[in-house]
Design a protein around this motif. Sequence first.
Motif, PDB file in Angstrom:
ATOM      1  N   VAL A  87      35.227  30.311  50.554  1.00 14.17           N
ATOM      2  CA  VAL A  87      34.137  30.864  49.757  1.00 14.17           C
ATOM      3  C   VAL A  87      34.437  32.316  49.397  1.00 14.17           C
ATOM      4  O   VAL A  87      35.042  33.049  50.179  1.00 14.17           O
ATOM      5  CB  VAL A  87      32.792  30.755  50.516  1.00 14.17           C
ATOM      6  N   LYS A  88      34.030  32.712  48.200  1.00 11.37           N
ATOM      7  CA  LYS A  88      34.199  34.096  47.742  1.00 11.37           C
ATOM      8  C   LYS A  88      32.893  34.568  47.106  1.00 11.37           C
ATOM      9  O   LYS A  88      32.200  33.794  46.444  1.00 11.37           O
ATOM     10  CB  LYS A  88      35.306  34.195  46.697  1.00 11.37           C
ATOM     11  N   GLN A  89      32.598  35.843  47.278  1.00  8.95           N
ATOM     12  CA  GLN A  89      31.458  36.438  46.588  1.00  8.95           C
ATOM     13  C   GLN A  89      31.899  36.903  45.211  1.00  8.95           C
ATOM     14  O   GLN A  89      32.995  37.433  45.043  1.00  8.95           O
ATOM     15  CB  GLN A  89      30.909  37.621  47.389  1.00  8.95           C
ATOM     16  N   PHE A  90      31.016  36.705  44.218  1.00 11.89           N
ATOM     17  CA  PHE A  90      31.281  37.167  42.864  1.00 11.89           C
ATOM     18  C   PHE A  90      30.136  38.099  42.494  1.00 11.89           C
ATOM     19  O   PHE A  90      29.071  37.671  42.054  1.00 11.89           O
ATOM     20  CB  PHE A  90      31.353  35.972  41.899  1.00 11.89           C
ATOM     21  N   THR A  91      30.353  39.405  42.713  1.00 12.17           N
ATOM     22  CA  THR A  91      29.296  40.397  42.537  1.00 12.17           C
ATOM     23  C   THR A  91      29.789  41.556  41.690  1.00 12.17           C
ATOM     24  O   THR A  91      30.949  41.594  41.270  1.00 12.17           O
ATOM     25  CB  THR A  91      28.835  40.948  43.908  1.00 12.17           C
ATOM     26  N   SER A  92      28.900  42.514  41.465  1.00 13.08           N
ATOM     27  CA  SER A  92      29.282  43.701  40.699  1.00 13.08           C
ATOM     28  C   SER A  92      30.341  44.522  41.437  1.00 13.08           C
ATOM     29  O   SER A  92      31.049  45.323  40.838  1.00 13.08           O
ATOM     30  CB  SER A  92      28.054  44.576  40.433  1.00 13.08           C
ATOM     31  N   ASN A  93      30.443  44.315  42.749  1.00 11.53           N
ATOM     32  CA  ASN A  93      31.441  45.052  43.554  1.00 11.53           C
ATOM     33  C   ASN A  93      32.805  44.376  43.549  1.00 11.53           C
ATOM     34  O   ASN A  93      33.775  44.942  44.057  1.00 11.53           O
ATOM     35  CB  ASN A  93      30.954  45.187  45.007  1.00 11.53           C
ATOM     36  N   SER A  94      32.895  43.177  43.018  1.00 14.97           N
ATOM     37  CA  SER A  94      34.174  42.439  43.015  1.00 14.97           C
ATOM     38  C   SER A  94      35.140  43.104  42.034  1.00 14.97           C
ATOM     39  O   SER A  94      34.871  43.171  40.835  1.00 14.97           O
ATOM     40  CB  SER A  94      33.958  40.980  42.614  1.00 14.97           C
ATOM     41  N   THR A  95      36.251  43.595  42.546  1.00 15.10           N
ATOM     42  CA  THR A  95      37.212  44.310  41.689  1.00 15.10           C
ATOM     43  C   THR A  95      38.205  43.358  41.017  1.00 15.10           C
ATOM     44  O   THR A  95      38.804  43.693  40.013  1.00 15.10           O
ATOM     45  CB  THR A  95      37.993  45.342  42.518  1.00 15.10           C
ATOM     46  N   ASN A  96      38.411  42.198  41.599  1.00 13.98           N
ATOM     47  CA  ASN A  96      39.409  41.251  41.078  1.00 13.98           C
ATOM     48  C   ASN A  96      38.727  39.994  40.543  1.00 13.98           C
ATOM     49  O   ASN A  96      39.055  38.874  40.931  1.00 13.98           O
ATOM     50  CB  ASN A  96      40.407  40.891  42.192  1.00 13.98           C
ATOM     51  N   ARG A  97      37.799  40.164  39.622  1.00 19.93           N
ATOM     52  CA  ARG A  97      36.992  39.037  39.142  1.00 19.93           C
ATOM     53  C   ARG A  97      37.831  37.953  38.484  1.00 19.93           C
ATOM     54  O   ARG A  97      37.593  36.762  38.691  1.00 19.93           O
ATOM     55  CB  ARG A  97      35.939  39.535  38.155  1.00 19.93           C
ATOM     56  N   GLU A  98      38.790  38.351  37.662  1.00 20.34           N
ATOM     57  CA  GLU A  98      39.610  37.350  36.959  1.00 20.34           C
ATOM     58  C   GLU A  98      40.379  36.489  37.957  1.00 20.34           C
ATOM     59  O   GLU A  98      40.486  35.278  37.789  1.00 20.34           O
ATOM     60  CB  GLU A  98      40.565  38.044  35.989  1.00 20.34           C
ATOM     61  N   GLU A  99      40.903  37.123  38.988  1.00 18.11           N
ATOM     62  CA  GLU A  99      41.644  36.375  40.012  1.00 18.11           C
ATOM     63  C   GLU A  99      40.706  35.424  40.762  1.00 18.11           C
ATOM     64  O   GLU A  99      41.065  34.280  41.056  1.00 18.11           O
ATOM     65  CB  GLU A  99      42.290  37.354  40.993  1.00 18.11           C
ATOM     66  N   ILE A 100      39.489  35.901  41.063  1.00 23.04           N
ATOM     67  CA  ILE A 100      38.508  35.055  41.756  1.00 23.04           C
ATOM     68  C   ILE A 100      38.188  33.819  40.923  1.00 23.04           C
ATOM     69  O   ILE A 100      38.182  32.687  41.429  1.00 23.04           O
ATOM     70  CB  ILE A 100      37.218  35.852  42.054  1.00 23.04           C
ATOM     71  N   LEU A 101      37.936  34.018  39.622  1.00 22.42           N
ATOM     72  CA  LEU A 101      37.608  32.891  38.739  1.00 22.42           C
ATOM     73  C   LEU A 101      38.799  31.947  38.566  1.00 22.42           C
ATOM     74  O   LEU A 101      38.630  30.726  38.513  1.00 22.42           O
ATOM     75  CB  LEU A 101      37.142  33.399  37.381  1.00 22.42           C
ATOM     76  N   ALA A 102      40.016  32.521  38.500  1.00 23.85           N
ATOM     77  CA  ALA A 102      41.222  31.693  38.349  1.00 23.85           C
ATOM     78  C   ALA A 102      41.421  30.821  39.588  1.00 23.85           C
ATOM     79  O   ALA A 102      41.737  29.627  39.482  1.00 23.85           O
ATOM     80  CB  ALA A 102      42.439  32.573  38.114  1.00 23.85           C
ATOM     81  N   ASN A 103      41.230  31.387  40.776  1.00 23.64           N
ATOM     82  CA  ASN A 103      41.389  30.622  42.022  1.00 23.64           C
ATOM     83  C   ASN A 103      40.291  29.564  42.169  1.00 23.64           C
ATOM     84  O   ASN A 103      40.526  28.490  42.721  1.00 23.64           O
ATOM     85  CB  ASN A 103      41.363  31.562  43.223  1.00 23.64           C
ATOM     86  N   TYR A 104      39.111  29.878  41.660  1.00 26.18           N
ATOM     87  CA  TYR A 104      38.017  28.900  41.670  1.00 26.18           C
ATOM     88  C   TYR A 104      38.354  27.719  40.757  1.00 26.18           C
ATOM     89  O   TYR A 104      38.165  26.552  41.110  1.00 26.18           O
ATOM     90  CB  TYR A 104      36.737  29.590  41.223  1.00 26.18           C
ATOM     91  N   GLU A 105      38.877  28.032  39.570  1.00 20.93           N
ATOM     92  CA  GLU A 105      39.265  26.993  38.610  1.00 20.93           C
ATOM     93  C   GLU A 105      40.337  26.078  39.194  1.00 20.93           C
ATOM     94  O   GLU A 105      40.334  24.868  38.974  1.00 20.93           O
ATOM     95  CB  GLU A 105      39.779  27.656  37.323  1.00 20.93           C
ATOM     96  N   LYS A 106      41.276  26.659  39.964  1.00 19.33           N
ATOM     97  CA  LYS A 106      42.372  25.889  40.548  1.00 19.33           C
ATOM     98  C   LYS A 106      41.958  25.139  41.806  1.00 19.33           C
ATOM     99  O   LYS A 106      42.719  24.314  42.316  1.00 19.33           O
ATOM    100  CB  LYS A 106      43.538  26.821  40.900  1.00 19.33           C
ATOM    101  N   GLY A 107      40.766  25.431  42.329  1.00 17.84           N
ATOM    102  CA  GLY A 107      40.325  24.771  43.552  1.00 17.84           C
ATOM    103  C   GLY A 107      40.818  25.450  44.811  1.00 17.84           C
ATOM    104  O   GLY A 107      40.640  24.926  45.917  1.00 17.84           O
ATOM    105  N   ILE A 108      41.433  26.642  44.671  1.00 19.40           N
ATOM    106  CA  ILE A 108      41.878  27.405  45.856  1.00 19.40           C
ATOM    107  C   ILE A 108      40.651  27.977  46.562  1.00 19.40           C
ATOM    108  O   ILE A 108      40.511  27.885  47.775  1.00 19.40           O
ATOM    109  CB  ILE A 108      42.854  28.527  45.439  1.00 19.40           C
TER     110      ILE A 108
END
Length: 733
Positions: free
Chosen positions: A598-619
């Motif tokens: 699990v990952k938080q996706f908030t205004s403090n998240s500095t690596n949003r694109e990486e978080i979304l990419a890993n979510y898309e891949k199922g990581i």
Amino acid sequence: MLKDCDWSIDRDYKTGSENEPMQFYLEGLANSSEFHLLLGYFSSAAINLLSIGFATFISKGGKIRMVINHLLSEKDKEVVEKGLGANTTKVFDLTNIVSLGKILDEYDTHFFECLAYLIAEKRIEIKVIKPKNSRGIAHYKSGIFSDGEDKVGYKASCNFTLNGLSENLEELEAFLSWEDGRSNKLIKKQMRVIDDYFAEKDDAVEYLSASDIEIAIRDKFGNKDLNELIVKEDELLKKKMNLIKNGRLKQTILRLHEKVDEIIRTPRFPNNGTPRPYQVEAYQNWLTNGYKGIFAMATGTGKTITSLNCLLKEYEKENTYKAIIVVPTTALLEQWKKECAKFNFKNVITVSSKENWEGNLAFFNTASKLIDTSYIVIVTYASLSRDKFQSFFKQLPKETLLIADETHNLGSQGLLKILPTIHLEKRIGLSATPHRKFDEAGNTAIEEFFNDKSPYIVSYSMQQALENGFLCKYTYFPHIVKLTDEEMKRYKEISLQLLRMGLFDEHGNFKSSPEIEKKLLERKRIIHKATNKIDTFREILKDEFKKRKNLKYTLVYVPEGIESNFDVNDFSVETDEENKLINEYTRVVSNTDDSVMVKQFTSNSTNREEILANYEKGITHVLTSMKCLDEGVDVPRSELAIFCASTGNPRQFIQRRGRVLRLHKDKIHATIHDLVVVPEVSNNESTFEMEKSLVRKELERVVDFANLAMNKTETYNSLEEVLDHYDLNLNDI
């Protein structure tokens, strides 16, 4: 068109002669819209002939049918290699895509990337055949080009004896449908052969599934969009032209290079497609309304594409384009930039506090006054109102198109003051929910600015989107959550205070006053932070994990510490209290099972694109968020959403539902769980009628979700107890 091509006089092509086989393929690919191909097996010689010119064919909307032999065994490969001789070209085994990637040159790779694109766009049909009774390999290499009116057929040799295209002894005979009767008969015969394979009528072969091949090619090579393929093809054409000595072939490649160069420079509708009828109508309505209007379109119906199509149509009239696109978040800057690239728009400048944009914007602004320079500026709402940007903004030509994404943001206090100063005459507002709750002044200002009001010049509902297949179908499960005794006691105290204040006017509408709003927010806070939500949330996670064996592609909307009656821009940050809440809900997800990531996706998240990419891949399996997934962020892979926030803001719940209903090739349908807090007030208490009215408003969201869900009846049954308690009629709601 095929009739306009410079075909060989005797219709024969041979390596080393004046008429090279490559010239035939380039002419055919560049001037046709359909290609029916009997390829036999995948070899480097066959693919090299097709590789350059293939992206050009695709860019013009080309579709392909391909009959191939799948090398299924080592024995098959031995047969091929024996037939080809010692110095054979590469024969590609499609059973092993991983090893295939290691032996391809750039021409081969380009061909497979083009194939992957066609597979993803569903513009290719592949039929895999294998001769019966060990009769050897299907050695076909022939096909038919068609431009919709005329056809050109060909039969080619399979004499691949040496490596490299320039040394392959290739022979080819062409047949033109508008010539003698023999050519026509041969083309019709070829088409019958191909049609019989696709209809599986030919009993001499086995028919094998192409799905595994298609998936493997798409997954391995499917990372390029059309623009990237065309640019790569231009590069390959230049290289090939330098290697070719044949003057006639050089001229053909040069003409193709000029066509590709024009394709690279010219804006066009994505994937060489055409706008949908409602997108065409949107442009016409916008013109009729004086180049102003609001596009009220449900999430997933193509608001972005509809507005950019308006810019494209204006470019086609003026041969230049200038636009400024305003977005609520920095994440949307890049998302819009990618959408602009799909239209082949160039000179796209992004503006935010994180970027050094002044130099680029100053250059294009100055250049446009001297020549017809085209450019697009994408800016956040936060940067739009700043003096530094306004000094550039005021210099933009008045014919520049303004596109305001999530246009309700323009009604905020910080932006309202600049609306009267905006001089741009062409305006489009985009939003699934243009109306601002409790803010009639903001709504009026926006409607006047866009010369539009409800039901708006463009309106496309979520129901229409579901019926027309632009959003995926979903099941919906509301979970009634009760307050604890302590929470209920405080809730009732505030309710009595509101009753004494006179909460409703004579028409049954909320009275608007700072004191009433303060009390409403205080009471709403109890609903938001209801303790029992955590236990309900934990049970939902356990049940879903047991059913799915994982929690992949799950979105969790965590309760906010407080809900404002007014719209808060998505670039606002979470408070300390809200950070505690999101940490608490994230821990519950983690504790479901050790395998859950699990990952938080908030205004403090500095690596949003990486978080979304890993979510898309199922990581990453689960994203927990509060506000940052409300507007525009694209997470089409989401299959499961859990709404723990009891938002009464229609915009929030409509946008959140839209996030999880976006289409994805690997998604069949979506599931939504919704935590609904309903206080229990007995009918003999003085606040009962007031509470009934508030519960009714809370259930509006639930009924809206339920009405469009696949399990509508089941959902209604789960509300029966609450409806009976408050004597509410579902049909009235």
